[in-house]
Design an enzyme around this catalytic site. Structure first.
Site, short mmCIF file in Angstrom:
data_model
loop_
_atom_site.label_atom_id
_atom_site.label_comp_id
_atom_site.label_asym_id
_atom_site.label_seq_id
_atom_site.Cartn_x
_atom_site.Cartn_y
_atom_site.Cartn_z
N TYR A 148 15.86 -13.24 6.46
CA TYR A 148 14.42 -13.52 6.45
C TYR A 148 13.99 -14.06 7.81
O TYR A 148 14.75 -14.78 8.47
CB TYR A 148 14.08 -14.57 5.39
CG TYR A 148 14.52 -14.23 3.99
CD1 TYR A 148 13.66 -13.60 3.10
CD2 TYR A 148 15.81 -14.55 3.55
CE1 TYR A 148 14.07 -13.31 1.80
CE2 TYR A 148 16.23 -14.24 2.27
CZ TYR A 148 15.35 -13.63 1.40
OH TYR A 148 15.76 -13.33 0.12
N TYR A 175 15.76 -19.16 -2.84
CA TYR A 175 14.30 -19.25 -2.67
C TYR A 175 14.00 -19.83 -1.29
O TYR A 175 14.27 -21.02 -1.03
CB TYR A 175 13.69 -20.13 -3.75
CG TYR A 175 13.72 -19.51 -5.14
CD1 TYR A 175 12.86 -18.47 -5.47
CD2 TYR A 175 14.60 -19.98 -6.11
CE1 TYR A 175 12.88 -17.91 -6.74
CE2 TYR A 175 14.63 -19.43 -7.37
CZ TYR A 175 13.76 -18.39 -7.69
OH TYR A 175 13.77 -17.85 -8.95
N ASP A 200 8.44 -11.48 -2.19
CA ASP A 200 7.19 -12.06 -2.68
C ASP A 200 6.03 -11.13 -2.35
O ASP A 200 6.08 -10.34 -1.40
CB ASP A 200 6.95 -13.43 -2.05
CG ASP A 200 7.92 -14.49 -2.57
OD1 ASP A 200 8.49 -14.28 -3.65
OD2 ASP A 200 8.09 -15.51 -1.88
#
Length: 414
Positions: free
Chosen positions: A299, A371, A233
């Site tokens: 992440y 996501y 992102d």
């Protein structure tokens, strides 16, 4: 044999034709001769067979090629001049044949039911290619040419196409707010307007441009295209091991660039914003592998949770996601540019690393395409199960960092 000579006689009566074009009509019926030699031999043999006075071809009258093959050296010089300042070792010649020439030779093929001809453009490509090689000492290579030159016969011009160069590496994005690739301004679609300050860009910079600008200068290229193994992102960092990418260098006039020097130039130019580690040269095939490879990603996210909770409750909720298959309808934030689908992605591993100022530091290893922001928030029920759903409290990602992109080949397997 007289049947062949009779056919040759009929062709000669059809209209004036040069030795190149006559020989090319029978190109696959003998070996070790040029088309010009073959055509001359057929003309002589026909005269002997028919007991006729030999009549050589009169230059300037060929109804097929208009004596194009008398200009081989001229075309070779045009090509050599056009590619003189382009760094290359291999080339290939192509020819754009005028419609009238193509129709003339195809008419002969059809009217005489010829089965062994060679197209005019094939002979032109070969003969000009040999002449260019003699002038430039470069090598013709139809499979992997670094330069392709098209002979535009009608316009008496040459068109040069330079093959791209590819290099492979990993990049780190050290500043939030930078997209991976160039975005045209939404208002003017790249034309330049007040909204974008005349730049035509939605964002001042991108990872693609920060890597691409110094590379473009070193290669003296027209442009650059970044091919990434997925994308982060805009507001996310890409740190840790970095993201695999291949940069495609468009129309480089210089090819002999030192890879360590290229890496140094990029890191110097983009210091503090983007950093690269370049591994090797690459190719078009590896771009396809990069794009199709579904790499797991790790992440690290900082999560804010509304209402009262505890670390024990957070860890229990995370346990409910560990190893789960998540159903995600296309998130609202990207629904304007992606198909409205329900995707199934797996949470490979998830856990809490600690607490920072009342917010929870969480690490997630996810299948490609998961996501992460919606895994936490639930996206108003579009992602299920979600962290917010299991915990029973609304939660959202405050910061997101990509730590690693796993599973990419690092040694250029093909």
């Amino acid at each position: 044999m007289s049947e062949l000579f009779s056919l040759v006689g009929s062709i000669l009566e059809y209209g004036p034709i040069c030795d190149h074009c006559l020989g090319r009509l029978f190109a696959k019926r003998s070996f070790g001769l040029s088309n010009e030699e073959r055509g001359h031999a057929l003309r002589v043999a026909h005269a002997l067979d028919a007991n006729l006075r030999f009549a050589p071809y009169e230059e300037g009258t060929c109804f097929v090629c208009s004596d194009l093959f008398r200009e081989i050296d001229l075309w070779a010089c045009r090509v050599a001049d056009a590619i003189a300042d382009i760094d290359h070792e291999t080339f290939v010649i192509g020819t754009r044949v005028p419609p009238m020439m193509a129709e003339s030779e195809e008419m002969l093929w059809s009217d005489f039911s010829l089965t062994d001809p060679e197209p005019l453009k094939s002979e032109m490509n070969r003969e000009v290619g040999k002449a260019v090689g003699n002038i430039t000492n470069k090598r013709g290579d139809p499979k992997n040419p670094e330069v392709t030159v098209i002979l535009n016969i009608a316009e008496e011009a040459v068109e040069v196409q330079i093959a791209p160069v590819f290099f492979y590496g990993r990049y780190k994005k050290l500043e939030r707010g930078i997209p991976q690739t160039h975005w045209d301004c939404r208002a003017c679609h790249g034309a330049g307007c007040d909204a974008c300050g005349g730049t035509g860009k939605q964002y001042p910079d991108s990872v693609e441009e920060l890597i691409g600008r110094p590379a473009r200068d070193l290669f003296n290229a027209e442009g650059m295209i970044l091919h990434g193994a997925g994308r982060e992102d805009i507001d996310a960092l890409m740190i840790g091991t970095g993201r695999p990418f291949i940069m495609e260098v468009i129309a480089p006039r210089k090819r002999q660039v030192d890879l360590p020097a290229l890496e140094s130039a990029i890191n110097s130019s983009a210091a503090g914003r983007v950093e690269v580690a370049l591994s090797r040269w690459s190719n078009r095939r590896e771009v396809e592998t990069l794009k199709s490879h579904k790499a797991h990603k790790t992440y690290r996210i900082l999560v804010d949770i509304e209402g009262h909770t505890s670390r024990d409750l957070v860890e229990k909720a995370l346990e409910g996601l560990n190893g789960e298959v998540i159903h995600q309808r296309t998130p609202q934030r990207v629904s304007h540019r992606r198909a409205d689908l329900i995707r199934k992605r797996t949470v490979i591993d998830i856990g809490c690393l600690g607490v920072e100022d009342g917010r929870y530091l969480i690490q997630v290893v996810g299948e490609a395409g998961l996501y992460i922001k919606e895994l936490i928030s639930g996206d108003n029920g579009r992602t299920t199960p979600s962290f917010s759903e299991i915990l029973g409290n609304p939660a959202r990602v405050m910061t997101l960092d990509v730590i690693s992109v796993e599973g990419m080949p690092e040694h250029g397997e093909e």
